[in-house]
Design a protein around this motif. Structure first.
Motif, PDB file in Angstrom:
ATOM      1  N   LYS A 182       0.873  -1.170   0.000  1.00 51.07           N
ATOM      2  CA  LYS A 182       0.000   0.000   0.000  1.00 51.07           C
ATOM      3  C   LYS A 182       0.909   1.217   0.000  1.00 51.07           C
ATOM      4  CE  LYS A 182      -3.974   2.125   2.151  1.00 51.07           C
ATOM      5  NZ  LYS A 182      -4.957   2.055   3.240  1.00 51.07           N
ATOM      6  N   ILE A 183       0.656   2.138  -0.933  1.00 46.12           N
ATOM      7  CA  ILE A 183       1.522   3.302  -1.071  1.00 46.12           C
ATOM      8  C   ILE A 183       0.712   4.593  -0.997  1.00 46.12           C
ATOM      9  CG2 ILE A 183       3.286   2.117  -2.416  1.00 46.12           C
ATOM     10  CD1 ILE A 183       2.040   3.452  -4.938  1.00 46.12           C
ATOM     11  N   LYS A 184       1.435   5.673  -0.736  1.00 47.01           N
ATOM     12  CA  LYS A 184       0.844   7.010  -0.738  1.00 47.01           C
ATOM     13  C   LYS A 184       1.589   7.825  -1.776  1.00 47.01           C
ATOM     14  CE  LYS A 184       1.760  10.228   2.437  1.00 47.01           C
ATOM     15  NZ  LYS A 184       1.765  10.959   3.713  1.00 47.01           N
ATOM     16  N   VAL A 185       0.839   8.403  -2.711  1.00 50.20           N
ATOM     17  CA  VAL A 185       1.421   9.259  -3.741  1.00 50.20           C
ATOM     18  C   VAL A 185       0.572  10.519  -3.866  1.00 50.20           C
ATOM     19  CG1 VAL A 185       2.490   7.415  -5.076  1.00 50.20           C
ATOM     20  CG2 VAL A 185       0.150   8.047  -5.565  1.00 50.20           C
ATOM     21  N   LYS A 186       1.147  11.555  -4.400  1.00 53.08           N
ATOM     22  CA  LYS A 186       0.419  12.809  -4.632  1.00 53.08           C
ATOM     23  C   LYS A 186      -0.246  12.765  -6.002  1.00 53.08           C
ATOM     24  CE  LYS A 186       2.069  15.232  -1.052  1.00 53.08           C
ATOM     25  NZ  LYS A 186       1.247  15.576   0.052  1.00 53.08           N
TER      26      LYS A 186
END
Length: 116
Positions: free
Chosen positions: A81-85
């Motif tokens: 699970k990743i967080k990107v803008k």
């Protein structure tokens, strides 16, 4: 008494933040796709890595350029699970396969070992 509680809460919250897990996933770059799959530079330039809504890969929530990095916030089997803008600068959360990741790095020296 309230002052002591506030001081303790600020102190412990600050140490918890300083020691949080901070890992980045570095995705395979364009050279990887050209050598691994014999793709041309033109093919790689239009290719985007899909970021899915869940490890079940039902809906695409974002697309990443090869070589980009993303903050890891969780793991489930062989998906991260990743967080990107997004384009508007807002955070997007999604899932990518570990096959899309070249390597995982820890960005800060004060981060703790990640326990996903």
């Amino acid at each position: 008494m309230k002052v002591l509680l506030i001081i303790f809460s600020v102190f412990f919250a600050g140490t918890a933040i300083a020691g949080e897990c901070k890992q980045q996933a570095l995705l395979h770059d364009s050279e990887y796709y050209m050598s691994e799959f014999c793709w041309t530079e033109g093919k790689v330039s239009t290719f985007r890595i899909s970021v899915w809504d869940s490890p079940s890969m039902i809906r695409i929530v974002a697309r990443l350029v090869p070589g980009e990095s993303a903050r890891i916030v969780g793991k489930s089997k062989n998906f991260y699970k990743i967080k990107v803008k997004n384009k508007d600068g807002e955070d997007n959360y999604g899932w990518i396969s570990d096959l899309q990741i070249e390597r995982i790095i820890t960005k800060d020296n004060d981060s703790v070992e990640c326990d996903y």
